[in-house]
Design a protein around this motif. Sequence first.
Motif, PDB file in Angstrom:
ATOM      1  N   TYR A  38     -63.780  71.277  86.241  1.00 14.15           N
ATOM      2  CA  TYR A  38     -64.414  70.359  87.217  1.00 14.15           C
ATOM      3  C   TYR A  38     -63.926  70.506  88.669  1.00 14.15           C
ATOM      4  CZ  TYR A  38     -67.260  69.205  83.024  1.00 14.15           C
ATOM      5  OH  TYR A  38     -67.997  69.308  81.873  1.00 14.15           O
ATOM      6  N   ARG A  39     -62.598  70.215  88.409  1.00 11.81           N
ATOM      7  CA  ARG A  39     -61.819  70.198  89.822  1.00 11.81           C
ATOM      8  C   ARG A  39     -62.029  71.400  90.562  1.00 11.81           C
ATOM      9  NH1 ARG A  39     -58.150  66.080  90.805  1.00 11.81           N
ATOM     10  NH2 ARG A  39     -57.962  64.608  88.957  1.00 11.81           N
ATOM     11  N   ALA A  40     -61.902  72.760  89.956  1.00 11.26           N
ATOM     12  CA  ALA A  40     -61.842  73.985  90.478  1.00 11.26           C
ATOM     13  C   ALA A  40     -63.356  74.118  90.981  1.00 11.26           C
ATOM     14  CB  ALA A  40     -61.765  75.064  89.437  1.00 11.26           C
ATOM     15  N   VAL A 107     -74.213  72.141  85.339  1.00 13.53           N
ATOM     16  CA  VAL A 107     -72.687  72.416  85.676  1.00 13.53           C
ATOM     17  C   VAL A 107     -71.961  71.938  84.203  1.00 13.53           C
ATOM     18  CG1 VAL A 107     -70.473  71.237  86.599  1.00 13.53           C
ATOM     19  CG2 VAL A 107     -72.500  71.836  87.907  1.00 13.53           C
ATOM     20  N   ARG A 108     -72.239  70.750  83.342  1.00  9.45           N
ATOM     21  CA  ARG A 108     -71.760  70.510  82.257  1.00  9.45           C
ATOM     22  C   ARG A 108     -71.640  71.695  81.184  1.00  9.45           C
ATOM     23  NH1 ARG A 108     -69.142  65.935  82.849  1.00  9.45           N
ATOM     24  NH2 ARG A 108     -68.440  65.859  80.788  1.00  9.45           N
ATOM     25  N   SER A 109     -73.240  71.990  81.106  1.00 11.82           N
ATOM     26  CA  SER A 109     -73.349  73.087  80.056  1.00 11.82           C
ATOM     27  C   SER A 109     -72.649  74.395  80.358  1.00 11.82           C
ATOM     28  CB  SER A 109     -74.887  73.292  79.597  1.00 11.82           C
ATOM     29  OG  SER A 109     -75.587  73.650  80.771  1.00 11.82           O
ATOM     30  N   ARG A 132     -62.997  64.402  78.759  1.00  8.53           N
ATOM     31  CA  ARG A 132     -63.700  63.307  78.637  1.00  8.53           C
ATOM     32  C   ARG A 132     -64.818  63.301  77.598  1.00  8.53           C
ATOM     33  NH1 ARG A 132     -60.779  62.839  82.385  1.00  8.53           N
ATOM     34  NH2 ARG A 132     -60.983  61.503  84.380  1.00  8.53           N
ATOM     35  N   ASP A 133     -65.178  64.525  77.034  1.00 10.05           N
ATOM     36  CA  ASP A 133     -66.373  64.729  76.369  1.00 10.05           C
ATOM     37  C   ASP A 133     -66.092  65.746  75.067  1.00 10.05           C
ATOM     38  OD1 ASP A 133     -66.298  66.779  77.871  1.00 10.05           O
ATOM     39  OD2 ASP A 133     -68.479  67.073  77.930  1.00 10.05           O
ATOM     40  N   ILE A 134     -64.577  65.685  74.861  1.00 10.70           N
ATOM     41  CA  ILE A 134     -64.191  66.921  74.087  1.00 10.70           C
ATOM     42  C   ILE A 134     -64.438  66.354  72.539  1.00 10.70           C
ATOM     43  CG2 ILE A 134     -62.174  68.418  73.386  1.00 10.70           C
ATOM     44  CD1 ILE A 134     -63.037  68.368  76.502  1.00 10.70           C
ATOM     45  N   ARG A 158     -49.158  54.273  86.902  1.00  9.92           N
ATOM     46  CA  ARG A 158     -48.566  55.537  86.542  1.00  9.92           C
ATOM     47  C   ARG A 158     -49.194  56.658  87.475  1.00  9.92           C
ATOM     48  NH1 ARG A 158     -50.370  55.585  80.202  1.00  9.92           N
ATOM     49  NH2 ARG A 158     -48.750  53.909  79.656  1.00  9.92           N
ATOM     50  N   ARG A 159     -50.529  56.471  87.779  1.00 14.74           N
ATOM     51  CA  ARG A 159     -50.989  57.186  89.141  1.00 14.74           C
ATOM     52  C   ARG A 159     -50.662  57.126  90.427  1.00 14.74           C
ATOM     53  NH1 ARG A 159     -55.391  60.963  87.744  1.00 14.74           N
ATOM     54  NH2 ARG A 159     -53.916  61.728  86.337  1.00 14.74           N
ATOM     55  N   SER A 160     -50.260  56.135  90.556  1.00 11.56           N
ATOM     56  CA  SER A 160     -49.732  55.629  92.099  1.00 11.56           C
ATOM     57  C   SER A 160     -48.348  56.243  92.184  1.00 11.56           C
ATOM     58  CB  SER A 160     -50.071  54.341  92.585  1.00 11.56           C
ATOM     59  OG  SER A 160     -49.266  53.315  91.806  1.00 11.56           O
ATOM     60  N   LYS A 177     -63.327  53.883  91.179  1.00 15.99           N
ATOM     61  CA  LYS A 177     -64.767  54.299  91.514  1.00 15.99           C
ATOM     62  C   LYS A 177     -64.848  55.455  90.724  1.00 15.99           C
ATOM     63  CE  LYS A 177     -66.829  56.055  95.918  1.00 15.99           C
ATOM     64  NZ  LYS A 177     -66.344  56.856  96.575  1.00 15.99           N
ATOM     65  N   ARG A 178     -63.819  56.354  90.327  1.00 15.58           N
ATOM     66  CA  ARG A 178     -64.119  57.724  89.674  1.00 15.58           C
ATOM     67  C   ARG A 178     -64.232  57.400  88.226  1.00 15.58           C
ATOM     68  NH1 ARG A 178     -60.662  61.873  87.849  1.00 15.58           N
ATOM     69  NH2 ARG A 178     -58.838  60.777  88.577  1.00 15.58           N
ATOM     70  N   ASP A 179     -63.669  56.454  87.895  1.00 21.28           N
ATOM     71  CA  ASP A 179     -63.959  56.102  86.274  1.00 21.28           C
ATOM     72  C   ASP A 179     -65.440  55.361  86.109  1.00 21.28           C
ATOM     73  OD1 ASP A 179     -61.681  56.847  84.924  1.00 21.28           O
ATOM     74  OD2 ASP A 179     -60.719  54.888  84.910  1.00 21.28           O
ATOM     75  N   ALA A 181     -68.117  55.894  87.948  1.00 20.34           N
ATOM     76  CA  ALA A 181     -68.937  57.041  88.326  1.00 20.34           C
ATOM     77  C   ALA A 181     -69.106  58.205  86.843  1.00 20.34           C
ATOM     78  CB  ALA A 181     -68.616  57.928  89.409  1.00 20.34           C
ATOM     79  N   ASP A 182     -67.925  58.553  86.555  1.00 16.59           N
ATOM     80  CA  ASP A 182     -67.799  59.321  85.217  1.00 16.59           C
ATOM     81  C   ASP A 182     -68.405  58.576  83.937  1.00 16.59           C
ATOM     82  OD1 ASP A 182     -66.476  61.319  86.556  1.00 16.59           O
ATOM     83  OD2 ASP A 182     -64.365  60.628  85.973  1.00 16.59           O
ATOM     84  N   SER A 183     -68.167  57.334  83.947  1.00 21.83           N
ATOM     85  CA  SER A 183     -68.640  56.653  82.662  1.00 21.83           C
ATOM     86  C   SER A 183     -70.021  56.483  82.532  1.00 21.83           C
ATOM     87  CB  SER A 183     -67.831  55.336  82.404  1.00 21.83           C
ATOM     88  OG  SER A 183     -67.940  54.375  83.550  1.00 21.83           O
TER      89      SER A 183
HETATM   90  N1  LIG Z   1     -64.325  67.054  79.845  1.00 28.37           N
HETATM   91  C1  LIG Z   1     -64.182  66.385  81.255  1.00 28.37           C
HETATM   92  C2  LIG Z   1     -63.165  66.612  82.030  1.00 28.37           C
HETATM   93  C3  LIG Z   1     -63.183  66.261  83.266  1.00 28.37           C
HETATM   94  N2  LIG Z   1     -64.433  65.842  83.700  1.00 28.37           N
HETATM   95  C4  LIG Z   1     -64.787  65.465  85.269  1.00 28.37           C
HETATM   96  O1  LIG Z   1     -63.589  65.961  85.797  1.00 28.37           O
HETATM   97  C5  LIG Z   1     -62.981  64.967  86.669  1.00 28.37           C
HETATM   98  C6  LIG Z   1     -61.118  65.170  86.531  1.00 28.37           C
HETATM   99  O2  LIG Z   1     -60.802  65.291  85.414  1.00 28.37           O
HETATM  100  P1  LIG Z   1     -59.373  65.244  85.004  1.00 28.37           P
HETATM  101  O3  LIG Z   1     -58.959  65.218  83.650  1.00 28.37           O
HETATM  102  O4  LIG Z   1     -58.562  66.329  86.001  1.00 28.37           O
HETATM  103  O5  LIG Z   1     -58.938  63.881  85.911  1.00 28.37           O
HETATM  104  P2  LIG Z   1     -57.513  63.081  85.686  1.00 28.37           P
HETATM  105  O6  LIG Z   1     -57.972  62.039  84.550  1.00 28.37           O
HETATM  106  O7  LIG Z   1     -56.489  63.620  84.980  1.00 28.37           O
HETATM  107  O8  LIG Z   1     -57.339  62.360  86.881  1.00 28.37           O
HETATM  108  C7  LIG Z   1     -63.205  63.609  86.106  1.00 28.37           C
HETATM  109  O9  LIG Z   1     -63.045  62.665  86.868  1.00 28.37           O
HETATM  110  C8  LIG Z   1     -64.654  63.905  85.339  1.00 28.37           C
HETATM  111  O10 LIG Z   1     -65.551  63.731  86.633  1.00 28.37           O
HETATM  112  C9  LIG Z   1     -65.616  65.573  83.095  1.00 28.37           C
HETATM  113  O11 LIG Z   1     -66.671  65.090  83.359  1.00 28.37           O
HETATM  114  N3  LIG Z   1     -65.295  65.993  81.516  1.00 28.37           N
END
Ligand SMILES: Nc1ccn([C@@H]2O[C@H](COP(=O)(O)OP(=O)(O)O)[C@@H](O)[C@H]2O)c(=O)n1
Length: 222
Positions: A38-40, A107-109, A132-134, A158-160, A177-179, A181-183
């Motif tokens: 997703y990052r790439a 994108v997800r599929s 997140r969805d493994i 930990r992140r900071s 914000k990211r959590d 949006a992702d959730s």
């Molecule tokens: N299986 C996954 C893995 C990541 N992601 C997305 O990809 C982003 C980056 O994932 P990451 O695992 O590198 O993030 P960190 O939790 O390590 O910061 C997440 O914020 C989600 O938006 C996802 O939607 N589903």
Amino acid sequence: MTETVVAVDGPAGSGKSSVSKAAAKRLGFDYLDTGAAYRALSWYVLDGNIDSTDAAAVVASLPGFRYTIGTDPFGYHVRVGETDVTDSIREPRVTAVVSNIARVPEVRSHVTGIFRDIIRDSVAPGIVVEGRDITTVVAPDATARILLTASEEARMSRRSAELASESASEVASALQKRDRADSRVVDFMTAAAGVTTVDSTTLNFDETVDAVLDVIRTSQKT
Ligand SMILES: Nc1ccn([C@@H]2O[C@H](COP(=O)(O)OP(=O)(O)O)[C@@H](O)[C@H]2O)c(=O)n1
Ligand SMILES: Nc1ncnc2c1ncn2[C@@H]1O[C@H](COP(=O)(O)OP(=O)(O)O)[C@@H](O)[C@H]1O
């Protein structure tokens, strides 16, 4: 097809990448970081001056997205085409748009197909797959299914500590914000049926790896 699939989900900063990589090293397994895809793709979209909020434009970019990731936990690398993006996909400008990309169903599929191919083609005795969805979508039939959590406070600190160049408050608000949006897209805060929760809030790193290894060993016996 690899014998043992270990699925690890959880919120940002819970330790998924570092703990999964360490567990894979200990077991001689492959390691797959799904967030990297997703990052790439986010990096590729930014590189092509595509608006990350324009879902149709993001979907139209998918056929040109040539993605490779190393699954050797001792030799992790990520490439888009010939470009090594291992470090650049961690830049804040990428982190800031990744949720826009990850919420697009096509994108997800698409990336889920890539992950399943990688899992199928692994020749190691096992593979640890984190994201997140493994446990729920990518590999719901995995041998071991783990939700790795930690309190929001622990995850932020930990992140900071990792991103020393940014202020703690910036890191914290970006992570929240990211959590959030992702959730809205995937529920990675509550364990699905059959998924074991490992809460690392009061565990140190080695204790967390041991707790994950215990869940894997128990699942292999059943
Ligand atoms: N299986 C996954 C893995 C990541 N992601 C997305 O990809 C982003 C980056 O994932 P990451 O695992 O590198 O993030 P960190 O939790 O390590 O910061 C997440 O914020 C989600 O938006 C996802 O939607 N589903
Ligand atoms: N149990 C723990 N105790 C202390 N620090 C940890 C623990 N687990 C992970 N870490 C550290 O927290 C940071 C974030 O972990 P990371 O694996 O990147 O999380 P995620 O992949 O879930 O975003 C890393 O620097 C990692 O070494």
